[in-house]
Design a protein around this motif. Structure first.
Motif, PDB file in Angstrom:
ATOM      1  N   LYS A   1       0.509 -27.208 -18.767  1.00 58.92           N
ATOM      2  CA  LYS A   1       2.028 -26.707 -18.523  1.00 58.92           C
ATOM      3  C   LYS A   1       2.051 -25.685 -17.442  1.00 58.92           C
ATOM      4  CE  LYS A   1       4.121 -27.861 -22.947  1.00 58.92           C
ATOM      5  NZ  LYS A   1       3.322 -29.085 -22.949  1.00 58.92           N
ATOM      6  N   ALA A   2       1.085 -25.815 -16.472  1.00 55.94           N
ATOM      7  CA  ALA A   2       0.856 -24.897 -15.341  1.00 55.94           C
ATOM      8  C   ALA A   2       2.102 -24.932 -14.554  1.00 55.94           C
ATOM      9  CB  ALA A   2      -0.306 -25.157 -14.585  1.00 55.94           C
ATOM     10  N   LEU A   3       3.015 -24.057 -14.473  1.00 56.78           N
ATOM     11  CA  LEU A   3       4.423 -24.008 -13.908  1.00 56.78           C
ATOM     12  C   LEU A   3       4.612 -23.320 -12.587  1.00 56.78           C
ATOM     13  CD1 LEU A   3       6.789 -23.535 -17.123  1.00 56.78           C
ATOM     14  CD2 LEU A   3       5.854 -25.703 -15.974  1.00 56.78           C
ATOM     15  N   THR A   4       3.825 -22.468 -12.339  1.00 57.03           N
ATOM     16  CA  THR A   4       3.886 -21.412 -11.115  1.00 57.03           C
ATOM     17  C   THR A   4       2.774 -21.898 -10.144  1.00 57.03           C
ATOM     18  OG1 THR A   4       2.261 -20.011 -11.679  1.00 57.03           O
ATOM     19  CG2 THR A   4       4.244 -19.350 -12.476  1.00 57.03           C
ATOM     20  N   PRO A   5       3.143 -21.882  -8.775  1.00 57.04           N
ATOM     21  CA  PRO A   5       2.171 -22.057  -7.829  1.00 57.04           C
ATOM     22  C   PRO A   5       0.744 -21.694  -8.192  1.00 57.04           C
ATOM     23  CG  PRO A   5       4.295 -21.544  -6.737  1.00 57.04           C
ATOM     24  CD  PRO A   5       4.276 -21.194  -8.125  1.00 57.04           C
ATOM     25  N   LEU A   6       0.712 -20.484  -8.419  1.00 56.37           N
ATOM     26  CA  LEU A   6      -0.475 -19.807  -8.831  1.00 56.37           C
ATOM     27  C   LEU A   6      -1.292 -20.612  -9.770  1.00 56.37           C
ATOM     28  CD1 LEU A   6      -2.939 -17.769  -8.019  1.00 56.37           C
ATOM     29  CD2 LEU A   6      -1.776 -16.165  -9.507  1.00 56.37           C
ATOM     30  N   ALA A   7      -0.715 -20.795 -10.905  1.00 57.73           N
ATOM     31  CA  ALA A   7      -1.089 -21.645 -12.192  1.00 57.73           C
ATOM     32  C   ALA A   7      -1.691 -23.153 -11.636  1.00 57.73           C
ATOM     33  CB  ALA A   7      -0.235 -21.747 -13.124  1.00 57.73           C
ATOM     34  N   LYS A   8      -0.634 -23.619 -10.893  1.00 60.77           N
ATOM     35  CA  LYS A   8      -1.388 -24.785 -10.381  1.00 60.77           C
ATOM     36  C   LYS A   8      -2.418 -24.842  -9.384  1.00 60.77           C
ATOM     37  CE  LYS A   8       3.462 -26.887 -10.344  1.00 60.77           C
ATOM     38  NZ  LYS A   8       4.517 -27.138  -9.874  1.00 60.77           N
ATOM     39  N   ALA A   9      -2.387 -23.761  -8.584  1.00 57.78           N
ATOM     40  CA  ALA A   9      -3.494 -23.470  -7.607  1.00 57.78           C
ATOM     41  C   ALA A   9      -5.075 -23.418  -8.386  1.00 57.78           C
ATOM     42  CB  ALA A   9      -3.354 -22.599  -6.573  1.00 57.78           C
ATOM     43  N   LEU A  10      -4.899 -22.700  -9.522  1.00 53.60           N
ATOM     44  CA  LEU A  10      -5.980 -22.187 -10.272  1.00 53.60           C
ATOM     45  C   LEU A  10      -6.554 -23.576 -10.820  1.00 53.60           C
ATOM     46  CD1 LEU A  10      -4.826 -19.135 -11.837  1.00 53.60           C
ATOM     47  CD2 LEU A  10      -6.481 -19.385 -10.173  1.00 53.60           C
ATOM     48  N   VAL A  11      -5.773 -24.506 -11.233  1.00 51.42           N
ATOM     49  CA  VAL A  11      -6.187 -25.729 -11.918  1.00 51.42           C
ATOM     50  C   VAL A  11      -6.824 -26.521 -10.522  1.00 51.42           C
ATOM     51  CG1 VAL A  11      -5.604 -28.039 -12.484  1.00 51.42           C
ATOM     52  CG2 VAL A  11      -4.449 -26.201 -13.750  1.00 51.42           C
ATOM     53  N   LEU A  12      -6.348 -26.441  -9.449  1.00 52.73           N
ATOM     54  CA  LEU A  12      -6.883 -27.107  -8.108  1.00 52.73           C
ATOM     55  C   LEU A  12      -8.252 -26.397  -7.968  1.00 52.73           C
ATOM     56  CD1 LEU A  12      -3.528 -27.617  -6.185  1.00 52.73           C
ATOM     57  CD2 LEU A  12      -4.861 -29.476  -7.257  1.00 52.73           C
ATOM     58  N   TRP A  13      -8.295 -25.196  -8.033  1.00 55.09           N
ATOM     59  CA  TRP A  13      -9.581 -24.318  -7.607  1.00 55.09           C
ATOM     60  C   TRP A  13     -10.717 -24.771  -8.670  1.00 55.09           C
ATOM     61  CZ3 TRP A  13     -10.407 -19.767  -4.565  1.00 55.09           C
ATOM     62  CH2 TRP A  13     -11.528 -19.286  -4.716  1.00 55.09           C
ATOM     63  N   ASP A  14     -10.553 -24.921  -9.857  1.00 51.15           N
ATOM     64  CA  ASP A  14     -11.401 -25.238 -10.901  1.00 51.15           C
ATOM     65  C   ASP A  14     -11.965 -26.725 -10.439  1.00 51.15           C
ATOM     66  OD1 ASP A  14     -11.522 -22.739 -11.798  1.00 51.15           O
ATOM     67  OD2 ASP A  14     -11.057 -23.344 -13.928  1.00 51.15           O
ATOM     68  N   LEU A  15     -10.982 -27.371  -9.854  1.00 52.96           N
ATOM     69  CA  LEU A  15     -11.468 -28.811  -9.518  1.00 52.96           C
ATOM     70  C   LEU A  15     -12.377 -29.064  -8.047  1.00 52.96           C
ATOM     71  CD1 LEU A  15      -8.464 -30.924 -10.902  1.00 52.96           C
ATOM     72  CD2 LEU A  15     -10.789 -30.707 -11.860  1.00 52.96           C
TER      73      LEU A  15
ATOM     74  N   ALA B   1      -6.047 -33.314 -11.393  1.00 49.59           N
ATOM     75  CA  ALA B   1      -5.257 -32.111 -11.508  1.00 49.59           C
ATOM     76  C   ALA B   1      -3.651 -32.317 -11.990  1.00 49.59           C
ATOM     77  CB  ALA B   1      -5.037 -31.698  -9.827  1.00 49.59           C
ATOM     78  N   LEU B   2      -3.183 -33.541 -11.618  1.00 53.26           N
ATOM     79  CA  LEU B   2      -2.007 -33.777 -12.325  1.00 53.26           C
ATOM     80  C   LEU B   2      -1.931 -33.694 -13.640  1.00 53.26           C
ATOM     81  CD1 LEU B   2       1.220 -34.194 -11.718  1.00 53.26           C
ATOM     82  CD2 LEU B   2       0.672 -36.838 -11.324  1.00 53.26           C
ATOM     83  N   THR B   3      -2.761 -34.551 -14.273  1.00 56.11           N
ATOM     84  CA  THR B   3      -3.166 -34.486 -15.803  1.00 56.11           C
ATOM     85  C   THR B   3      -3.136 -33.214 -16.428  1.00 56.11           C
ATOM     86  OG1 THR B   3      -4.097 -36.795 -15.667  1.00 56.11           O
ATOM     87  CG2 THR B   3      -4.680 -35.405 -17.773  1.00 56.11           C
ATOM     88  N   THR B   4      -4.049 -32.593 -15.785  1.00 51.46           N
ATOM     89  CA  THR B   4      -4.451 -31.154 -16.346  1.00 51.46           C
ATOM     90  C   THR B   4      -3.149 -30.085 -16.165  1.00 51.46           C
ATOM     91  OG1 THR B   4      -6.581 -31.466 -15.645  1.00 51.46           O
ATOM     92  CG2 THR B   4      -6.123 -28.997 -16.071  1.00 51.46           C
ATOM     93  N   ILE B   5      -2.600 -30.010 -14.968  1.00 46.87           N
ATOM     94  CA  ILE B   5      -1.227 -29.303 -14.702  1.00 46.87           C
ATOM     95  C   ILE B   5      -0.252 -29.782 -15.790  1.00 46.87           C
ATOM     96  CG2 ILE B   5       0.432 -28.809 -13.330  1.00 46.87           C
ATOM     97  CD1 ILE B   5      -1.485 -29.157 -11.065  1.00 46.87           C
ATOM     98  N   ASN B   6      -0.044 -31.049 -16.071  1.00 52.74           N
ATOM     99  CA  ASN B   6       0.671 -31.262 -17.087  1.00 52.74           C
ATOM    100  C   ASN B   6       0.421 -30.973 -18.346  1.00 52.74           C
ATOM    101  OD1 ASN B   6       2.841 -32.610 -15.615  1.00 52.74           O
ATOM    102  ND2 ASN B   6       1.751 -34.422 -15.670  1.00 52.74           N
ATOM    103  N   ARG B   7      -0.768 -31.066 -19.021  1.00 51.69           N
ATOM    104  CA  ARG B   7      -1.366 -30.733 -20.402  1.00 51.69           C
ATOM    105  C   ARG B   7      -1.064 -29.393 -20.427  1.00 51.69           C
ATOM    106  NH1 ARG B   7      -6.387 -31.911 -19.720  1.00 51.69           N
ATOM    107  NH2 ARG B   7      -7.123 -29.962 -19.553  1.00 51.69           N
TER     108      ARG B   7
ATOM    109  N   ASN C   1       5.880 -35.335 -10.337  1.00 54.78           N
ATOM    110  CA  ASN C   1       4.918 -35.707 -11.404  1.00 54.78           C
ATOM    111  C   ASN C   1       4.456 -37.101 -11.107  1.00 54.78           C
ATOM    112  OD1 ASN C   1       3.644 -35.080 -13.656  1.00 54.78           O
ATOM    113  ND2 ASN C   1       5.011 -35.770 -14.975  1.00 54.78           N
ATOM    114  N   ASP C   2       4.081 -37.264  -9.929  1.00 54.91           N
ATOM    115  CA  ASP C   2       3.897 -38.827  -9.402  1.00 54.91           C
ATOM    116  C   ASP C   2       3.086 -38.776  -8.317  1.00 54.91           C
ATOM    117  OD1 ASP C   2       3.696 -41.626  -8.731  1.00 54.91           O
ATOM    118  OD2 ASP C   2       5.829 -41.912  -8.949  1.00 54.91           O
ATOM    119  N   LEU C   3       1.740 -39.522  -8.258  1.00 53.94           N
ATOM    120  CA  LEU C   3       0.888 -39.432  -7.037  1.00 53.94           C
ATOM    121  C   LEU C   3       1.523 -40.369  -5.889  1.00 53.94           C
ATOM    122  CD1 LEU C   3      -2.437 -39.135  -8.887  1.00 53.94           C
ATOM    123  CD2 LEU C   3      -1.221 -37.329  -7.614  1.00 53.94           C
ATOM    124  N   ALA C   4       2.549 -40.933  -6.112  1.00 56.22           N
ATOM    125  CA  ALA C   4       3.006 -41.926  -4.980  1.00 56.22           C
ATOM    126  C   ALA C   4       2.922 -41.348  -3.586  1.00 56.22           C
ATOM    127  CB  ALA C   4       4.425 -42.538  -5.284  1.00 56.22           C
TER     128      ALA C   4
END
Length: 182
Positions: A75-89, A67-73, A32-35
């Motif tokens: 609560k996209a927990l699974t790899p597919l849920a995270k990937a869908l956020v990335l997809w829409d971006l 993406a990180l902000t959206t995933i946190n907001r 949860n950090d872009l470092a």
């Protein structure tokens, strides 16, 4: 001499930047950090770096932050849920990166769906750089698998994706339902 352009299929520096940033993203999401991605970006960003490379890095960093902000907001927990956020971006190479890691440990229908989504992202990755024939083959294979497993495709608009891939639409569809992405 022509000026450089960002093209990871033909240019080694482009490929290294793209691969380095996208490889650091899963760690950044886990922490949860872009470092980790900022560290990769810092290795490449120097005063002599040509503008197309700088623009790509800056756009990716901005996309990753969103993406990180959206995933946190959401609560996209699974790899597919995270990937869908990335997809829409429209971070399709990163979709590939996230899903490929998950694909290695998946089984059965889940593995098939992840592979189909990797191929669907590949269609847009290839198309972005003009490799439409190779992209079309990826789209065809993704369509066949998504159609076969349509009932198990939860959490995203599979019908819109199938329509886009069948038509080889170069404009990627948004896959998250509005109530999930807000």
């Amino acid at each position: 001499m022509s000026s450089p352009r960002f093209e990871p299929f033909q240019d080694r520096l482009s490929r290294d930047i793209r691969n380095g940033l996208s490889a650091a993203l899963p760690q950044a999401l886990a922490q949860n950090d872009l470092a980790p991605v900022r560290a990769v970006a810092a290795r490449y960003l120097h005063p002599g770096l040509a503008a197309p490379y700088v623009a790509y890095i800056e756009a990716r960093l901005a996309g990753y932050a969103l993406a990180l902000t959206t995933i946190n907001r959401t609560k996209a927990l699974t790899p597919l849920a995270k990937a869908l956020v990335l997809w829409d971006l429209e971070l399709f190479f990163e979709v590939h990166e996230i899903l490929e890691q998950a694909w290695h440990g998946a089984h059965g229908v889940e593995k098939e769906i992840l592979q189909a989504m990797i191929r669907a992202a590949g269609f847009y990755i290839k198309g972005e750089y003009g490799y439409f024939e190779a992209g079309a083959k990826m789209a065809d294979r993704a369509v066949a698998t998504l159609e076969k497993n349509r009932r198990e495709c939860a959490g995203f608009d599979v019908d819109t994706l199938l329509e886009s891939l069948r038509g080889l639409n170069p404009i990627p569809p948004k896959l998250l339902r509005q109530d999930q992405s807000q």
